[in-house]
Design an enzyme around this catalytic site. Structure first.
Site, PDB file in Angstrom:
ATOM      1  N   ASN A 197     -40.274  18.815   0.111  1.00  0.00           N
ATOM      2  CA  ASN A 197     -39.521  17.582  -0.200  1.00  0.00           C
ATOM      3  C   ASN A 197     -38.046  17.693   0.211  1.00  0.00           C
ATOM      4  O   ASN A 197     -37.327  18.561  -0.282  1.00  0.00           O
ATOM      5  CB  ASN A 197     -39.579  17.281  -1.698  1.00  0.00           C
TER       6      ASN A 197
ATOM      7  N   ARG B 256     -54.583  10.699  -0.811  1.00  0.00           N
ATOM      8  CA  ARG B 256     -53.562  11.405  -0.039  1.00  0.00           C
ATOM      9  C   ARG B 256     -54.139  12.084   1.196  1.00  0.00           C
ATOM     10  O   ARG B 256     -53.388  12.630   2.015  1.00  0.00           O
ATOM     11  CB  ARG B 256     -52.882  12.481  -0.910  1.00  0.00           C
TER      12      ARG B 256
ATOM     13  N   ARG C 178     -44.709  22.686  -7.061  1.00  0.00           N
ATOM     14  CA  ARG C 178     -44.507  22.970  -5.643  1.00  0.00           C
ATOM     15  C   ARG C 178     -43.174  23.701  -5.455  1.00  0.00           C
ATOM     16  O   ARG C 178     -42.139  23.226  -5.901  1.00  0.00           O
ATOM     17  CB  ARG C 178     -44.494  21.662  -4.871  1.00  0.00           C
TER      18      ARG C 178
ATOM     19  N   TYR D 110     -53.039  11.747   4.945  1.00  0.00           N
ATOM     20  CA  TYR D 110     -51.806  12.470   5.314  1.00  0.00           C
ATOM     21  C   TYR D 110     -52.066  13.977   5.331  1.00  0.00           C
ATOM     22  O   TYR D 110     -51.819  14.641   6.336  1.00  0.00           O
ATOM     23  CB  TYR D 110     -50.726  12.115   4.299  1.00  0.00           C
TER      24      TYR D 110
ATOM     25  N   LYS E 167     -52.360  16.077   8.754  1.00  0.00           N
ATOM     26  CA  LYS E 167     -51.379  17.119   9.086  1.00  0.00           C
ATOM     27  C   LYS E 167     -52.056  18.473   9.266  1.00  0.00           C
ATOM     28  O   LYS E 167     -51.627  19.301  10.072  1.00  0.00           O
ATOM     29  CB  LYS E 167     -50.320  17.209   7.980  1.00  0.00           C
TER      30      LYS E 167
HETATM   31  P1  NAD Z   1     -39.741   8.570   7.867  1.00  0.00           P
HETATM   32  O1  NAD Z   1     -40.827   7.669   7.434  1.00  0.00           O
HETATM   33  O2  NAD Z   1     -38.345   8.225   7.516  1.00  0.00           O
HETATM   34  O3  NAD Z   1     -39.808   8.801   9.439  1.00  0.00           O
HETATM   35  C1  NAD Z   1     -40.983   8.763  10.190  1.00  0.00           C
HETATM   36  C2  NAD Z   1     -40.684   8.035  11.494  1.00  0.00           C
HETATM   37  O4  NAD Z   1     -41.862   8.020  12.306  1.00  0.00           O
HETATM   38  C3  NAD Z   1     -40.269   6.570  11.286  1.00  0.00           C
HETATM   39  O5  NAD Z   1     -39.137   6.288  12.043  1.00  0.00           O
HETATM   40  C4  NAD Z   1     -41.494   5.791  11.744  1.00  0.00           C
HETATM   41  O6  NAD Z   1     -41.185   4.497  12.197  1.00  0.00           O
HETATM   42  C5  NAD Z   1     -42.036   6.702  12.833  1.00  0.00           C
HETATM   43  N1  NAD Z   1     -43.457   6.518  13.112  1.00  0.00           N
HETATM   44  C6  NAD Z   1     -44.475   6.434  12.219  1.00  0.00           C
HETATM   45  N2  NAD Z   1     -45.640   6.298  12.868  1.00  0.00           N
HETATM   46  C7  NAD Z   1     -45.355   6.293  14.200  1.00  0.00           C
HETATM   47  C8  NAD Z   1     -46.137   6.169  15.374  1.00  0.00           C
HETATM   48  N3  NAD Z   1     -47.470   6.028  15.320  1.00  0.00           N
HETATM   49  N4  NAD Z   1     -45.510   6.216  16.573  1.00  0.00           N
HETATM   50  C9  NAD Z   1     -44.172   6.342  16.646  1.00  0.00           C
HETATM   51  N5  NAD Z   1     -43.374   6.458  15.575  1.00  0.00           N
HETATM   52  C10 NAD Z   1     -43.967   6.436  14.354  1.00  0.00           C
HETATM   53  O7  NAD Z   1     -40.098  10.024   7.289  1.00  0.00           O
HETATM   54  P2  NAD Z   1     -39.279  11.379   7.339  1.00  0.00           P
HETATM   55  O8  NAD Z   1     -39.026  11.813   5.953  1.00  0.00           O
HETATM   56  O9  NAD Z   1     -38.143  11.298   8.284  1.00  0.00           O
HETATM   57  O10 NAD Z   1     -40.396  12.368   7.920  1.00  0.00           O
HETATM   58  C11 NAD Z   1     -40.381  12.804   9.274  1.00  0.00           C
HETATM   59  C12 NAD Z   1     -41.502  13.808   9.487  1.00  0.00           C
HETATM   60  O11 NAD Z   1     -41.325  14.934   8.621  1.00  0.00           O
HETATM   61  C13 NAD Z   1     -42.890  13.253   9.202  1.00  0.00           C
HETATM   62  O12 NAD Z   1     -43.787  13.752  10.160  1.00  0.00           O
HETATM   63  C14 NAD Z   1     -43.217  13.812   7.838  1.00  0.00           C
HETATM   64  O13 NAD Z   1     -44.598  13.979   7.662  1.00  0.00           O
HETATM   65  C15 NAD Z   1     -42.489  15.147   7.855  1.00  0.00           C
HETATM   66  N6  NAD Z   1     -42.157  15.595   6.495  1.00  0.00           N
HETATM   67  C16 NAD Z   1     -41.120  15.034   5.817  1.00  0.00           C
HETATM   68  C17 NAD Z   1     -40.843  15.457   4.522  1.00  0.00           C
HETATM   69  C18 NAD Z   1     -39.686  14.910   3.729  1.00  0.00           C
HETATM   70  O14 NAD Z   1     -39.520  15.299   2.565  1.00  0.00           O
HETATM   71  N7  NAD Z   1     -38.833  14.064   4.262  1.00  0.00           N
HETATM   72  C19 NAD Z   1     -41.639  16.440   3.918  1.00  0.00           C
HETATM   73  C20 NAD Z   1     -42.719  16.953   4.638  1.00  0.00           C
HETATM   74  C21 NAD Z   1     -42.954  16.539   5.940  1.00  0.00           C
HETATM   75  N1  UDP Z   2     -42.506  10.242  -8.869  1.00  0.00           N
HETATM   76  C1  UDP Z   2     -42.096   9.693 -10.074  1.00  0.00           C
HETATM   77  N2  UDP Z   2     -41.497   8.485 -10.066  1.00  0.00           N
HETATM   78  C2  UDP Z   2     -41.234   7.791  -8.932  1.00  0.00           C
HETATM   79  C3  UDP Z   2     -41.635   8.354  -7.694  1.00  0.00           C
HETATM   80  C4  UDP Z   2     -42.279   9.578  -7.702  1.00  0.00           C
HETATM   81  O1  UDP Z   2     -42.295  10.290 -11.137  1.00  0.00           O
HETATM   82  O2  UDP Z   2     -40.658   6.687  -9.023  1.00  0.00           O
HETATM   83  C5  UDP Z   2     -43.138  11.570  -8.873  1.00  0.00           C
HETATM   84  C6  UDP Z   2     -44.460  11.646  -8.100  1.00  0.00           C
HETATM   85  O3  UDP Z   2     -45.548  11.273  -8.912  1.00  0.00           O
HETATM   86  C7  UDP Z   2     -44.471  13.120  -7.729  1.00  0.00           C
HETATM   87  C8  UDP Z   2     -43.009  13.462  -7.519  1.00  0.00           C
HETATM   88  O4  UDP Z   2     -42.270  12.456  -8.201  1.00  0.00           O
HETATM   89  O5  UDP Z   2     -44.969  13.889  -8.809  1.00  0.00           O
HETATM   90  C9  UDP Z   2     -42.588  13.494  -6.056  1.00  0.00           C
HETATM   91  O6  UDP Z   2     -43.027  12.286  -5.464  1.00  0.00           O
HETATM   92  P1  UDP Z   2     -42.692  11.900  -3.946  1.00  0.00           P
HETATM   93  O7  UDP Z   2     -43.456  10.658  -3.658  1.00  0.00           O
HETATM   94  O8  UDP Z   2     -41.231  11.888  -3.727  1.00  0.00           O
HETATM   95  O9  UDP Z   2     -43.249  13.126  -3.084  1.00  0.00           O
HETATM   96  P2  UDP Z   2     -44.582  13.998  -3.084  1.00  0.00           P
HETATM   97  O10 UDP Z   2     -45.459  13.616  -4.252  1.00  0.00           O
HETATM   98  O11 UDP Z   2     -45.211  13.685  -1.779  1.00  0.00           O
HETATM   99  O12 UDP Z   2     -44.086  15.371  -3.212  1.00  0.00           O
END
Ligand code: NAD
Ligand code: UDP
Length: 324
Positions: free
Chosen positions: A178, A146, A281, A149, A153
């Site tokens: 999340n 992981r 979390r 990422y 970040k």
């Molecule tokens: P997502 O994968 O749906 O969206 C990410 C977007 O970024 C996609 O459209 C992808 O094509 C684009 N992308 C990836 N690499 C790129 C690059 N090098 N250049 C241009 N575009 C690029 O994910 P999301 O859930 O919408 O997440 C958006 C942001 O929020 C991310 O930075 C992610 O780390 C952050 N985030 C999301 C969550 C969540 O739960 N959804 C939680 C924590 C952080």
């Molecule tokens: N997870 C799971 N089954 C699935 C996908 C995810 O049990 O099919 C669990 C995963 O191991 C984690 C939690 O759900 O403990 C959240 O996973 P996700 O990938 O959504 O986000 P993150 O781990 O990055 O919070």
């Protein structure tokens, strides 16, 4: 005339899950939106409804390369967010976070734009304090699966605060927990989309580990509201700020809710827990409450009820919906 001009907003990752919702809200506010995406995980389907809006422009571009545009605000969301996607090409993931941050901060420095960084609860790693407050420095494995990422970040956060101190760039750093809702990628392996898709197909619900690990799930509309309030807040308020819903659920509880709400016949199966999977979390959101008066409004059950029809429709389009 300058006072009459619309605010020009750049959204990187604008064709993704969160980015497309953000573009939609910004357009509804009367902004001009430039959506930049390389479509790694995002899709044109997500932004299809705005393509004929004259205030919406889309550019295929990878943020690891410099970008020269004129904007007033930048939301830097470009980065794959699901473990499956960010581990697919881990070197590119780190580049996207780090080079992407440098390029977007350079753009903010030149244009004087405010810039928001989509950081993550993953900066806390597998946290030793609970719930997580912003002053916690985290417990992160720097060499695990992981790490591309998490450390990417974390480095991006460092860059944001160094550009702020060194170059006076106006920054906003949000640590997103999340988040779920319509337009999540159905195959990205994140737990909410996985469980809903499995339940709708009456396929086994895959719990990794024993399902006692916890997460706090925020509905997308609540999160986007917080993005906008944060960006509009006083300049001195840079964050980092936690962004999420403090309601905490075990993964087993989530599976049971999804089965109940979909009326699924799926059984639950247990699979090995991925390495470095955080055990618990939950965000402490005191800062967002006190500084911005923000409170999440959508409870998990309500949010799932809004999300399930999206996936039903998607699966029906693909001809994959199982008979009820
Ligand atoms: P997502 O994968 O749906 O969206 C990410 C977007 O970024 C996609 O459209 C992808 O094509 C684009 N992308 C990836 N690499 C790129 C690059 N090098 N250049 C241009 N575009 C690029 O994910 P999301 O859930 O919408 O997440 C958006 C942001 O929020 C991310 O930075 C992610 O780390 C952050 N985030 C999301 C969550 C969540 O739960 N959804 C939680 C924590 C952080
Ligand atoms: N997870 C799971 N089954 C699935 C996908 C995810 O049990 O099919 C669990 C995963 O191991 C984690 C939690 O759900 O403990 C959240 O996973 P996700 O990938 O959504 O986000 P993150 O781990 O990055 O919070």
């Amino acid at each position: 005339m300058a006072g009459l001009r619309r605010t020009r907003v750049l959204v990187t990752g604008g064709a993704g899950f969160l980015g497309s919702h953000l573009c939609e809200r910004l357009l509804a506010r009367g902004c001009t939106v430039l959506c930049v995406d390389n479509y790694f995980t995002g899709t044109r389907d997500n932004i299809l409804p705005f393509l004929d809006n004259p205030q919406f422009e889309i550019m295929r571009h990878d943020v690891t390369f410099p970008l020269y545009v004129e904007v007033d605000e930048i939301y830097n969301l470009a980065c794959p967010a699901s473990p499956i996607h960010y581990q697919f090409d881990p070197v590119q993931t780190t580049k996207t976070s780090v080079h992407g941050a440098i390029n977007m901060l350079g753009l903010a420095k030149r244009t004087g734009a405010r810039i928001f960084q989509a950081s993550t609860s993953e900066v806390y790693g597998d946290p030793e304090i609970h719930p997580q407050t912003e002053d916690y420095w985290g417990h992160v494995n720097p060499i695990g699966l992981r790490s591309c990422y998490d450390e990417g970040k974390r480095c991006a956060e460092t860059l944001f605060f160094d550009y702020h101190r060194q170059h006076r760039v106006r920054i906003k750093v949000g640590r997103i927990f999340n988040t779920y809702g319509p337009r999540m990628h159905p195959d990205d392996g994140r737990v909410v989309s996985n469980f809903i898709v499995q339940a709708l197909k009456n396929e086994p619900i895959t719990i990794y580990g024993d399902g006692t690990q916890t997460r706090s799930f925020c509905y997308v509309d609540d999160l986007i509201e917080l993005f906008l309030r944060f960006m509009a807040s006083e300049e001195a308020f840079t964050g980092p700020m936690n962004m999420g819903n403090p309601g905490e659920f075990s993964i087993l509880e989530l599976a049971e809710q999804v089965i109940e709400l979909t009326g699924s016949r799926s059984e639950i199966v247990f699979k090995p827990l991925p390495s470095d999977d955080p055990k618990q979390r939950r965000p402490d959101i005191t800062l967002a409450r006190e500084k911005l008066g923000w409170e999440p409004e959508v409870e998990l059950r309500q949010g799932l009820e809004k999300t399930i029809p999206y996936f039903e429709h998607l699966l029906a389009e693909r001809g994959e919906r199982a008979c009820p």
